[in-house]
Motif scaffolding. Structure first.
Motif, PDB file in Angstrom:
ATOM      1  N   GLN A  92      57.084  53.373  56.248  1.00  0.00           N
ATOM      2  CA  GLN A  92      57.275  54.360  57.323  1.00  0.00           C
ATOM      3  C   GLN A  92      58.638  54.163  57.993  1.00  0.00           C
ATOM      4  O   GLN A  92      59.374  55.122  58.243  1.00  0.00           O
ATOM      5  N   TYR A  93      58.972  52.927  58.286  1.00  0.00           N
ATOM      6  CA  TYR A  93      60.218  52.600  58.986  1.00  0.00           C
ATOM      7  C   TYR A  93      61.443  52.964  58.139  1.00  0.00           C
ATOM      8  O   TYR A  93      62.385  53.608  58.624  1.00  0.00           O
ATOM      9  N   ILE A  94      61.417  52.533  56.880  1.00  0.00           N
ATOM     10  CA  ILE A  94      62.561  52.789  55.990  1.00  0.00           C
ATOM     11  C   ILE A  94      62.723  54.287  55.741  1.00  0.00           C
ATOM     12  O   ILE A  94      63.850  54.816  55.760  1.00  0.00           O
ATOM     13  N   LEU A  95      61.618  54.971  55.495  1.00  0.00           N
ATOM     14  CA  LEU A  95      61.671  56.408  55.227  1.00  0.00           C
ATOM     15  C   LEU A  95      62.251  57.151  56.421  1.00  0.00           C
ATOM     16  O   LEU A  95      63.106  58.038  56.273  1.00  0.00           O
ATOM     17  N   MET A 123      60.374  47.032  46.003  1.00  0.00           N
ATOM     18  CA  MET A 123      59.001  47.468  45.784  1.00  0.00           C
ATOM     19  C   MET A 123      58.633  48.607  46.733  1.00  0.00           C
ATOM     20  O   MET A 123      57.990  49.592  46.346  1.00  0.00           O
ATOM     21  N   ASP A 124      59.054  48.489  47.991  1.00  0.00           N
ATOM     22  CA  ASP A 124      58.783  49.547  48.964  1.00  0.00           C
ATOM     23  C   ASP A 124      59.501  50.841  48.582  1.00  0.00           C
ATOM     24  O   ASP A 124      58.974  51.939  48.801  1.00  0.00           O
ATOM     25  N   LEU A 125      60.685  50.719  48.013  1.00  0.00           N
ATOM     26  CA  LEU A 125      61.457  51.918  47.656  1.00  0.00           C
ATOM     27  C   LEU A 125      60.778  52.722  46.554  1.00  0.00           C
ATOM     28  O   LEU A 125      60.948  53.945  46.469  1.00  0.00           O
ATOM     29  N   LYS A 126      59.991  52.057  45.718  1.00  0.00           N
ATOM     30  CA  LYS A 126      59.228  52.784  44.687  1.00  0.00           C
ATOM     31  C   LYS A 126      58.246  53.745  45.351  1.00  0.00           C
ATOM     32  O   LYS A 126      58.116  54.906  44.956  1.00  0.00           O
ATOM     33  N   ALA A 127      57.556  53.241  46.367  1.00  0.00           N
ATOM     34  CA  ALA A 127      56.591  54.086  47.089  1.00  0.00           C
ATOM     35  C   ALA A 127      57.316  55.206  47.832  1.00  0.00           C
ATOM     36  O   ALA A 127      56.835  56.343  47.895  1.00  0.00           O
ATOM     37  N   ARG A 129      60.130  56.658  46.987  1.00  0.00           N
ATOM     38  CA  ARG A 129      60.552  57.688  46.015  1.00  0.00           C
ATOM     39  C   ARG A 129      59.386  58.609  45.663  1.00  0.00           C
ATOM     40  O   ARG A 129      59.572  59.819  45.497  1.00  0.00           O
ATOM     41  N   ALA A 130      58.196  58.040  45.571  1.00  0.00           N
ATOM     42  CA  ALA A 130      57.005  58.858  45.265  1.00  0.00           C
ATOM     43  C   ALA A 130      56.721  59.829  46.408  1.00  0.00           C
ATOM     44  O   ALA A 130      56.376  60.998  46.172  1.00  0.00           O
ATOM     45  N   ILE A 131      56.868  59.367  47.648  1.00  0.00           N
ATOM     46  CA  ILE A 131      56.652  60.242  48.816  1.00  0.00           C
ATOM     47  C   ILE A 131      57.691  61.364  48.826  1.00  0.00           C
ATOM     48  O   ILE A 131      57.365  62.543  49.016  1.00  0.00           O
ATOM     49  N   SER A 136      60.208  67.349  46.943  1.00  0.00           N
ATOM     50  CA  SER A 136      61.321  67.681  46.023  1.00  0.00           C
ATOM     51  C   SER A 136      62.632  67.066  46.505  1.00  0.00           C
ATOM     52  O   SER A 136      63.699  67.665  46.408  1.00  0.00           O
ATOM     53  N   LEU A 137      62.547  65.844  47.050  1.00  0.00           N
ATOM     54  CA  LEU A 137      63.726  65.096  47.474  1.00  0.00           C
ATOM     55  C   LEU A 137      63.876  63.866  46.583  1.00  0.00           C
ATOM     56  O   LEU A 137      62.891  63.363  46.046  1.00  0.00           O
ATOM     57  N   THR A 138      65.094  63.394  46.442  1.00  0.00           N
ATOM     58  CA  THR A 138      65.348  62.202  45.628  1.00  0.00           C
ATOM     59  C   THR A 138      66.090  61.155  46.457  1.00  0.00           C
ATOM     60  O   THR A 138      66.808  61.491  47.406  1.00  0.00           O
TER      61      THR A 138
END
Length: 642
Positions: A92-95, A123-127, A129-131, A136-138
C-alpha cells in the motif's frame, strides 16, 4: 502501536457486539492471558483519547468511544507514526508513493525509507505490478534512474483514488480531509468550500448521489486539480468525448467545474469536464421512492431491464430463494446496473467500504450477487469485482429480508365434534403453546368440514378421525390435548429442525481435525462428498473455481466453500472443525462447511441458509461448535440456536 494491538483494535471497531478473549486468542494464535495483557496495554494507549475497552463478565469486551474527535485523532496519529511492517502495508505504501510521484524513484531510496532489504522490496513489486495491471498501468524500471509508473492518465487517477486514501466515513471526515489536503497541496478550508459548492450544485441540478458516491466524486475532483496543476491531462478519443458531451450529466459537470475554477483559480479543459461527467454517469442514483415498474421502463433502456431479469432467473435457478417476483428488487437492480455498466465501460473502479461487513453479515446475499455477476460476464463480457458485487448484494439482501417478513404464522382450523366448549379449550391451549407459530382462524363441526376455506389455511387440527382426502394436512388429536398431541403439532410446525438434521448427517461431520492449510481442508471435504454422492470427477476443481472468484471465508473463523452451481443429488453439508485456525486468504478459519445444493431442486432452503447465517454472525456459537467433542453435542448446539 504494536501490530497485535492494532489487529485487536480493528476487531473491536468491526464488531457490532461484544468480542471474547477466546475469539481474539484464536484469531491471533496467542493465549487468552496474552490477550488480556494486550487489552490492558491498549486501554492505556486509548485513555488520553476519550476511549476505553469495557469488560463485561461472561459476555466479553467492547469498545466505548466517549470523544469521537479525540479517537479519530488517535487513529490519525497511528497512521502517521507507523512505517509499514507487513507485506500488505508495504505494498500500500509503495504503491501510493509511486502513483503520486512525477519522476523516477530509486529502489535503494525506497528500501532505506521503509527499512527493508532490496530483495524483500522486489517481492513486493511483483504484487504491485499485478495491481497496476488491473488498471492497464505498468511499472517501468530504468537503470540508474529507478522506478516509474506508465500508462493512461485516466487509469492512473482511478488507481490514485483507490490506493491513496483511507476514507470510510460519510462526508469530509477530518482524518481523510487532512490526507487529501496534503496530497493535493490545498488547505482544508478550500477543500471544505469545494465540498459545499458540490453539494449545492448537485441540489440545484436535482442529482442524487449516495454518501459514498459523493465522497468518491469529491476525491476525484481533488485528484483532477492536483494532476492538472502538475501538467497531466486526460486524453479521450474524440468519439468518446462527443458521446459524453451528449449526456445530461455533462451539463451538471460543466456547472460544477465553473465554480471550482473560481475557487481554485485553475482551468479545467474539455476532457477534464468529461472526466467529471464519467463519474456522475457512474454514480448517479434515481430517487426510487414510490417508483413503479412502469417508471423503470421509462428511465432504463431495454438492455438493462433484460439483464436484471436474467440475473433474477439465474439466482432463482441456483439458490431458489423465492425472490424472483420481488418488484422492488427488480427496480433496485435496474437502477444499479446502468451506472455500473458505465463504470465498466470507462474502466472506473468503485470502492465499497461496506464490503467486509456485507460478506460477513449477508453471506447468502453475497453469494446470490456473485451468481448475478456471472450473468453480466457471460452476456455482456462485463467482469465486476467484489466491491461491485457487494453493492448488488445489498439489493438482494433487502429482498431476502422482505421475503422473511412475509412468513406469517401458520394458519389452521380446528374441527371438533364435542361442541364449542371443547373446541375453545383446544384453541386456547394451542394459542398458549404456539402463540407466534400458529394462528387459529376458525372452528368447525365435522359435518361442515367441506365449508372450511382451505385456500386460506395451512392445516387442520381435528379431534375427529378424518377419512376423506382434504387439500390441506390434517393433524388428529384427542378432545383434551395431551403432551403427545402437542408434540405431534410441534413436529408439524417445527419441521425445519428435522430438515437441519437431514442437512448435517453424522457421517458428514468431522470434528477437531489437524489440517493446516486451506487446500488440505478443501480436498479432504471434497473427497468425502464424492464418496457419498454422484459428483463430477472434477468436483474439487469446481470448488477452487468458486474460490478464485472471491474467497468463501466470511469472518468469525468460518469458511463455506462450494461449487458455483448446484451439482449434488440432494442438499447437504460436509463439516469439519479444526484444532487450530488456518489461513484462508486474508482471514483465519477454524470452522469449514462444504455446501452442496441439489441440482434442479425446488425445495425452500431458507432454513438452512438462516442456520448458516447464524453461524457466520455469532462468535459465541462458533466457539461452542469448535469445542464440541462429539456429534451429538455439536448437533444439539446447532439445533438449540436454530
Amino acid at each position: 502501536m504494536e501490530r497485535r494491538l492494532e489487529i485487536i483494535l480493528k476487531e473491536f471497531m468491526r464488531s457490532t457486539s461484544s468480542v471474547t478473549s477466546q475469539y481474539l486468542s484464536q484469531v491471533l494464535e496467542v493465549s487468552s492471558r496474552t490477550i488480556r495483557d494486550d487489552i490492558k496495554e491498549l486501554n492505556q494507549a486509548l485513555s488520553d483519547y476519550g476511549t476505553h475497552i469495557k469488560s463485561t463478565r461472561g459476555i466479553g469486551y467492547h469498545l466505548v468511544v466517549e470523544d469521537d474527535e479525540a479517537f479519530r485523532q488517535f487513529l490519525n496519529s497511528q497512521s502517521k507514526s507507523q512505517l509499514p511492517n507487513s507485506s500488505d502495508e508495504r505494498i500500500q505504501y509503495i504503491l501510493n508513493t509511486l502513483l503520486l510521484a512525477d519522476d523516477y524513484i530509486k529502489l535503494d531510496d525506497l528500501a532505506d525509507e521503509i527499512h527493508v532489504s532490496k530483495s524483500t522490496l522486489q517481492m513486493d513489486l511483483k504484487a504491485i505490478r499485478a495491481i497496476l495491471n488491473n488498471y492497464s498501468l505498468t511499472l517501468n524500471s530504468l537503470p540508474n534512474y529507478g522506478l516509474k509508473i506508465e500508462g493512461e492518465e485516466l487509469n492512473r487517477r482511478f488507481a490514485i483514488s483507490e490506493y491513496s486514501f483511507n476514507r470510510s466515513d460519510k462526508g469530509p471526515d477530518l482524518v481523510w480531509l487532512d490526507q487529501l489536503a496534503k496530497i493535493v497541496h490545498s488547505d482544508r478550508e478550500t477543500l471544505m468550500t469545494i465540498w459545499q459548492l458540490l453539494i449545492r450544485q448537485l441540489g440545484e441540478n436535482t442529482v442524487t448521489l449516495s454518501d459514498i458516491a459523493m465522497n468518491n466524486l469529491f476525491v476525484h475532483i481533488a485528484i483532477a486539480y492536483k494532476r492538472i496543476n502538475k501538467g497531466h491531462h486526460i486524453d479521450l478519443i474524440p468519439q468518446d468525448l462527443k458521446e459524453i458531451e451528449r449526456q445530461s450529466e455533462y451539463t451538471v459537470a460543466l456547472s460544477i467545474i465553473k465554480e471550482i475554477e473560481k475557487a481554485w483559480d485553475v482551468h479545467f479543459p474539455a476532457n477534464e469536464i468529461a472526466y467529471i461527467t464519467i463519474h456522475l454517469m457512474g454514480t448517479r442514483m434515481v430517487n426510487k421512492a414510490n417508483l413503479s415498474e412502469d417508471d423503470v421502463d421509462d428511465i432504463m433502456d431495454k438492455q438493462v431491464r433484460k439483464m436484471a431479469l436474467k440475473m433474477l432467473d439465474s439466482i432463482d435457478e441456483e439458490l431458489n430463494l423465492g425472490i424472483k417476483e420481488d418488484k422492488e428488487l427488480l427496480i433496485g437492480l435496474c437502477l444499479h446496473l446502468k451506472p455500473a455498466m458505465n463504470r465498466f465501460k470507462y474502466g472506473m473502479n468503485i470502492r465499497n467500504p461496506m464490503l467486509e461487513d456485507i460478506k460477513s453479515n449477508y453471506p447468502l446475499a453475497f453469494e446470490a450477487a456473485l451468481i448475478a455477476s456471472l450473468v453480466l460476464d457471460s452476456e455482456l463480457n462485463i467482469s465486476i469485482d467484489e466491491n461491485e458485487v457487494a453493492y448488488l448484494a445489498l439489493h438482494i439482501g433487502a429482498a431476502i429480508v422482505r421475503k422473511k417478513a412475509d412468513n406469517t404464522p401458520k394458519r389452521c382450523y380446528i374441527v371438533c365434534a364435542s361442541g364449542v366448549g371443547s373446541a375453545q379449550l383446544i384453541r386456547y391451549r394451542i394459542e398458549s403453546e404456539f402463540r407466534t407459530q400458529i394462528q387459529v382462524v376458525g372452528m368447525s363441526e365435522y359435518y361442515k368440514i367441506q365449508s372450511i376455506p382451505f385456500d386460506s389455511i395451512d392445516f387442520i387440527i381435528s379431534s375427529v378421525p378424518v377419512s376423506e382426502t382434504l387439500p390441506v394436512p390434517v393433524i388428529e388429536v384427542g378432545a383434551i390435548l395431551g403432551d403427545s398431541d402437542l408434540m405431534k403439532i410441534e413436529k408439524h410446525v417445527q419441521s425445519s429442525q428435522n430438515k437441519i438434521r437431514d442437512y448435517i448427517p453424522q457421517e458428514n461431520t468431522y470434528l477437531n481435525q489437524a489440517f493446516t492449510t486451506k487446500e488440505e481442508v478443501i480436498e479432504f471435504l471434497s473427497d468425502q462428498a464424492q464418496k457419498k454422492d454422484d459428483l463430477p470427477e472434477n468436483y474439487v476443481d469446481l470448488v477452487y473455481e468458486r474460490e478464485a472468484i472471491a474467497p468463501t471465508s466470511y469472518g468469525n473463523l468460518v469458511a463455506i466453500p462450494h461449487p458455483i452451481r448446484p451439482l449434488a443429488s440432494r442438499t447437504y453439508l460436509t463439516i469439519c472443525t479444526l484444532k487450530k485456525p488456518i489461513n484462508w486468504e486474508d482471514r483465519k478459519v477454524q470452522f469449514v462447511c462444504l455446501l452442496n445444493v441439489e441440482k434442479n431442486s425446488q425445495d425452500n432452503l431458507q432454513d438452512m441458509y438462516d442456520m448458516l447465517g447464524r453461524i457466520v454472525n455469532d462468535p459465541d456459537l462458533i466457539q461452542q461448535l469448535i469445542q464440541a467433542q462429539d456429534y451429538q453435542s455439536f448437533l444439539s448446539t446447532i439445533l438449540k440456536n436454530s
